[in-house]
Enzyme design. Structure first.
Site, PDB file in Angstrom:
ATOM      1  N   LYS A 178      -4.197   0.373   8.288  1.00 38.93           N
ATOM      2  CA  LYS A 178      -4.982   1.468   7.727  1.00 38.93           C
ATOM      3  C   LYS A 178      -6.251   1.715   8.541  1.00 38.93           C
ATOM      4  O   LYS A 178      -6.754   0.835   9.250  1.00 38.93           O
ATOM      5  CB  LYS A 178      -5.358   1.150   6.280  1.00 38.93           C
ATOM      6  CG  LYS A 178      -4.182   1.131   5.306  1.00 38.93           C
ATOM      7  CD  LYS A 178      -3.660   2.515   5.018  1.00 38.93           C
ATOM      8  CE  LYS A 178      -2.445   2.509   4.093  1.00 38.93           C
ATOM      9  NZ  LYS A 178      -2.743   2.053   2.736  1.00 38.93           N
ATOM     10  N   ARG A 206       1.938  -5.344   1.128  1.00 37.53           N
ATOM     11  CA  ARG A 206       2.759  -4.340   1.814  1.00 37.53           C
ATOM     12  C   ARG A 206       2.342  -4.295   3.284  1.00 37.53           C
ATOM     13  O   ARG A 206       1.170  -4.076   3.587  1.00 37.53           O
ATOM     14  CB  ARG A 206       2.582  -2.971   1.148  1.00 37.53           C
ATOM     15  CG  ARG A 206       3.504  -1.880   1.689  1.00 37.53           C
ATOM     16  CD  ARG A 206       3.346  -0.600   0.874  1.00 37.53           C
ATOM     17  NE  ARG A 206       4.272   0.433   1.344  1.00 37.53           N
ATOM     18  CZ  ARG A 206       4.013   1.287   2.321  1.00 37.53           C
ATOM     19  NH1 ARG A 206       2.832   1.240   2.945  1.00 37.53           N
ATOM     20  NH2 ARG A 206       4.898   2.195   2.678  1.00 37.53           N
TER      21      ARG A 206
END
Length: 435
Positions: free
Chosen positions: A219, A254
């Site tokens: 991210k 995840r």
């Protein structure tokens, strides 16, 4: 347990969800697994590396991404989901479309991962019609617009409260609580700084009593925090973030790079529950005894911060309780602290005794007055019954001054011996929250 169709996952240990994007335009791996055979091969490789779940996504939800036609998303996902399920893989479908969720559950998917947080009533109906696990994510708006408004007064509180409402609404629709997992959605309608603040305070979401997902992989906030521009170069930093998230209480991880993540998670330290109590105020003006007891517990908490290879994860509010067992004494002030520690249980007990001694504890009367009392209530995955130490603490669940504060910060806590937190056997030490 997080219950996902025929699968059950023990929340006390990390559950790795490997990412399989069957898309041409995902932000870091778009186009790499477009062909079904390539997608299946990659998924099986992730399972070999330690993934417990494969999360199949047929629509990119990167900032600014356009919506994919339902027919195209179905074409990309259903066959891959069916084949992986046939091979015994626990499959999650990453979608915000009810039609895709239904088709993939029918094809064998055990989890519905909805980035839109089940805002669509049709998606709620799809969830209620099956027994799949559910991942409820926070996102402002839609992927195409979510970065247009990133204003928050308190991003942690607002995301926490939103997810609590959504989970409550799902339960009101007849969906079992144990099926629901929460994802704070870093990067979805949040600046890198907001995402960082949110992910550094995951314990606030854990307090809601649902499994929590940490989805830091590649991210933008990871690049911001570690100074890494290219998403593909963020795997090591992402693995470090996964470890930190699990130490704060997240359960599901995840990730794109399962191998690096599994390696990092081997350093996850055991969780220890420490109960604190005090009913002798060493220095206090008349009428200020409670404040003095709180001050002494704060000194004990400060001492916990100095222990080697140990970090405090969360601390309950303070509670005032009636004395237990030996009743002819003043009320206590109590709290519970959660720590991640690399110190072995018996050695940790020695450190706690040293803190008690430094704060003037005198052991004259069993269960009698004390300036500071520090008990190990539980030590993750460790059971002992010796003269020196019994774990879990044999009297923990009969003490209101332990059950109430622990319930505040870990509502569904599971002890090392498999017992679960409950007030059904509380007999002593009635406690009231004071701040």
């Amino acid at each position: 347990m997080w219950r996902c169709s025929t699968y059950e996952f023990d929340e006390r240990m990390p559950i790795i969800m490997g990412i399989l994007n069957v898309t041409p335009d995902s932000f870091s791996d778009g186009g790499q697994h477009n062909r079904p055979d390539d997608a299946i091969d990659h998924a099986l490789k992730l399972v070999e590396q330690g993934a417990h779940i494969i999360d199949v996504g047929g629509e990119s939800t990167r900032p600014g991404a356009a919506e994919v036609p339902i027919e195209e998303e179905l074409r990309r996902t259903v066959g891959v989901v069916a084949e992986l399920s046939r091979r015994g893989v626990c499959v999650s479908i990453d979608t915000r479309h009810a039609e895709v969720a239904r088709a993939c559950v029918a094809a064998g998917a055990a989890i519905i991962n909805d980035v839109s947080g089940f805002r669509d009533p049709a998606m709620v109906d799809a969830a209620a019609a099956c027994d799949a696990g559910l991942v409820v994510m926070h996102m402002k708006g839609e992927p195409s617009t979510m970065q247009n408004d990133t204003s928050y007064v308190d991003v942690v509180a607002e995301v926490r409260d939103y997810l609590a409402r959504r989970a409550g609404e799902l339960e009101a629709s007849g969906i079992a609580r144990e099926r629901i997992c929460l994802d704070p959605g870093p990067g979805f309608g949040k600046t890198p700084q907001q995402s960082l603040e949110l992910m550094r305070n995951l314990q606030e979401l854990v307090r809601l009593g649902y499994p929590v997902m940490t989805a830091a992989s590649r991210k933008r906030y990871v690049g911001f925090a570690y100074g890494i521009d290219d998403p593909k170069d963020r795997d090591v930093a992402s693995a470090a973030e996964a470890l930190l998230g699990c130490e704060l209480g997240a359960t599901i991880v995840r990730t794109h790079n399962v191998e690096a993540t599994a390696s990092a998670l081997r350093d996850l330290r055991p969780l220890a529950v420490i109960a604190l109590g005090c009913n002798v105020a060493l220095v206090a003006q008349p009428g200020e005894e409670r404040e003095a007891k709180i001050a002494q517990l704060n000194m004990a908490i400060g001492a916990l911060c100095t222990l080697p290879d140990t970090d405090i994860v969360d601390i309950s509010s303070f509670y005032e309780s009636e004395p237990a067992y030996y009743e002819d004494q003043d009320p206590f002030v109590n709290a519970v602290a959660l720590v991640r520690t690399g110190i072995a249980p018996k050695e940790l007990l020695g450190y706690l005794h040293a803190i008690e001694n430094s704060l003037g504890r005198v052991r004259e009367i069993p269960n009698g007055p004390r300036t500071c009392d520090l008990d190990i209530v539980d030590y993750q995955m460790y059971v002992a019954d010796t003269e020196e130490l019994t774990l879990p603490h044999p009297r923990a669940l009969e003490r209101d001054f332990v059950v109430r504060p622990l319930s505040e910060i870990r509502p569904n806590f599971a002890f090392a011996d498999g017992s679960t937190l409950s007030d059904a056997d509380v007999k002593y030490g009635a406690a009231v929250r004071i701040g």
